[in-house]
Design a protein around this motif. Structure first.
Motif, PDB file in Angstrom:
ATOM      1  N   UNK A 189       0.851  -1.195   0.000  1.00  0.00           N
ATOM      2  CA  UNK A 189       0.000   0.000   0.000  1.00  0.00           C
ATOM      3  C   UNK A 189       0.878   1.233   0.000  1.00  0.00           C
ATOM      4  N   UNK A 190       0.243   2.371  -0.276  1.00  0.00           N
ATOM      5  CA  UNK A 190       0.949   3.638  -0.265  1.00  0.00           C
ATOM      6  C   UNK A 190       0.811   4.290   1.091  1.00  0.00           C
ATOM      7  N   UNK A 191       1.890   4.750   1.652  1.00  0.00           N
ATOM      8  CA  UNK A 191       1.818   5.527   2.886  1.00  0.00           C
ATOM      9  C   UNK A 191       1.029   6.800   2.600  1.00  0.00           C
ATOM     10  N   UNK A 192      -0.046   7.066   3.369  1.00  0.00           N
ATOM     11  CA  UNK A 192      -0.885   8.239   3.088  1.00  0.00           C
ATOM     12  C   UNK A 192      -0.127   9.555   3.200  1.00  0.00           C
ATOM     13  N   UNK A 193       0.957   9.571   3.945  1.00  0.00           N
ATOM     14  CA  UNK A 193       1.682  10.817   4.166  1.00  0.00           C
ATOM     15  C   UNK A 193       2.761  11.051   3.122  1.00  0.00           C
ATOM     16  N   UNK A 194       3.642  10.090   2.947  1.00  0.00           N
ATOM     17  CA  UNK A 194       4.793  10.335   2.079  1.00  0.00           C
ATOM     18  C   UNK A 194       4.707   9.565   0.762  1.00  0.00           C
ATOM     19  N   UNK A 195       3.649   8.765   0.579  1.00  0.00           N
ATOM     20  CA  UNK A 195       3.380   8.064  -0.681  1.00  0.00           C
ATOM     21  C   UNK A 195       4.401   6.977  -1.016  1.00  0.00           C
ATOM     22  N   UNK A 247       6.405   5.986  12.256  1.00  0.00           N
ATOM     23  CA  UNK A 247       5.741   6.758  13.307  1.00  0.00           C
ATOM     24  C   UNK A 247       5.642   8.229  12.914  1.00  0.00           C
ATOM     25  N   UNK A 248       6.699   8.714  12.280  1.00  0.00           N
ATOM     26  CA  UNK A 248       6.717  10.115  11.887  1.00  0.00           C
ATOM     27  C   UNK A 248       5.558  10.429  10.942  1.00  0.00           C
ATOM     28  N   UNK A 249       5.362   9.566   9.937  1.00  0.00           N
ATOM     29  CA  UNK A 249       4.303   9.815   8.963  1.00  0.00           C
ATOM     30  C   UNK A 249       2.930   9.749   9.624  1.00  0.00           C
ATOM     31  N   UNK A 250       2.776   8.860  10.595  1.00  0.00           N
ATOM     32  CA  UNK A 250       1.486   8.765  11.271  1.00  0.00           C
ATOM     33  C   UNK A 250       1.214  10.038  12.057  1.00  0.00           C
ATOM     34  N   UNK A 251       2.221  10.559  12.750  1.00  0.00           N
ATOM     35  CA  UNK A 251       2.034  11.776  13.536  1.00  0.00           C
ATOM     36  C   UNK A 251       1.775  12.967  12.635  1.00  0.00           C
ATOM     37  N   UNK A 252       2.442  12.997  11.506  1.00  0.00           N
ATOM     38  CA  UNK A 252       2.212  14.088  10.557  1.00  0.00           C
ATOM     39  C   UNK A 252       0.760  14.093  10.119  1.00  0.00           C
ATOM     40  N   UNK A 253       0.235  12.908   9.833  1.00  0.00           N
ATOM     41  CA  UNK A 253      -1.146  12.841   9.375  1.00  0.00           C
ATOM     42  C   UNK A 253      -2.109  13.253  10.474  1.00  0.00           C
ATOM     43  N   UNK A 254      -1.870  12.837  11.696  1.00  0.00           N
ATOM     44  CA  UNK A 254      -2.743  13.233  12.797  1.00  0.00           C
ATOM     45  C   UNK A 254      -2.701  14.738  13.001  1.00  0.00           C
ATOM     46  N   UNK A 255      -1.524  15.318  12.841  1.00  0.00           N
ATOM     47  CA  UNK A 255      -1.393  16.755  13.009  1.00  0.00           C
ATOM     48  C   UNK A 255      -2.149  17.523  11.954  1.00  0.00           C
ATOM     49  N   UNK A 256      -2.301  16.907  10.798  1.00  0.00           N
ATOM     50  CA  UNK A 256      -3.017  17.578   9.719  1.00  0.00           C
ATOM     51  C   UNK A 256      -4.518  17.380   9.792  1.00  0.00           C
ATOM     52  N   UNK A 257      -4.953  16.550  10.718  1.00  0.00           N
ATOM     53  CA  UNK A 257      -6.369  16.210  10.791  1.00  0.00           C
ATOM     54  C   UNK A 257      -7.226  17.449  10.974  1.00  0.00           C
TER      55      UNK A 257
END
Ligand SMILES: [Zn+2]
Length: 71
Positions: A7-13, A29-39
């Motif tokens: 699958x594609x990482x939703x943050x960094x593709x 973990x970084x990409x997950x936190x980035x996505x939560x921050x953008x929520x």
């Protein structure tokens, strides 16, 4: 055992089997936190799930073929 789908990482593709990792579907973990921050950003607000009240005003429409017409 079935292999994890890529699958594609939703943050960094980046593409990988992220579901098998600790942070799926994100690659890290970084990409997950980035996505939560953008929520709470504007662009995420429009993607809220549809609820029944979003359809209020439409349920009184009579059924008919006119729905398929362009005019
Ligand atoms: Zn990522």
């Amino acid at each position: 055992m079935k292999p994890m789908p890529k699958i594609k990482c939703p943050t960094c593709k980046q593409v990988g089997d992220w579901f098998g990792g600790d942070h799926g579907p994100f690659c890290s973990r970084r990409c997950r936190l980035v996505d939560l921050g953008e929520w709470f950003n504007e662009e995420h607000r429009i993607s809220e799930p549809l609820r029944p009240e979003h359809f209020s005003g439409f349920e009184d429409l009579p059924p008919g073929d006119y729905l398929d017409q362009t005019e």
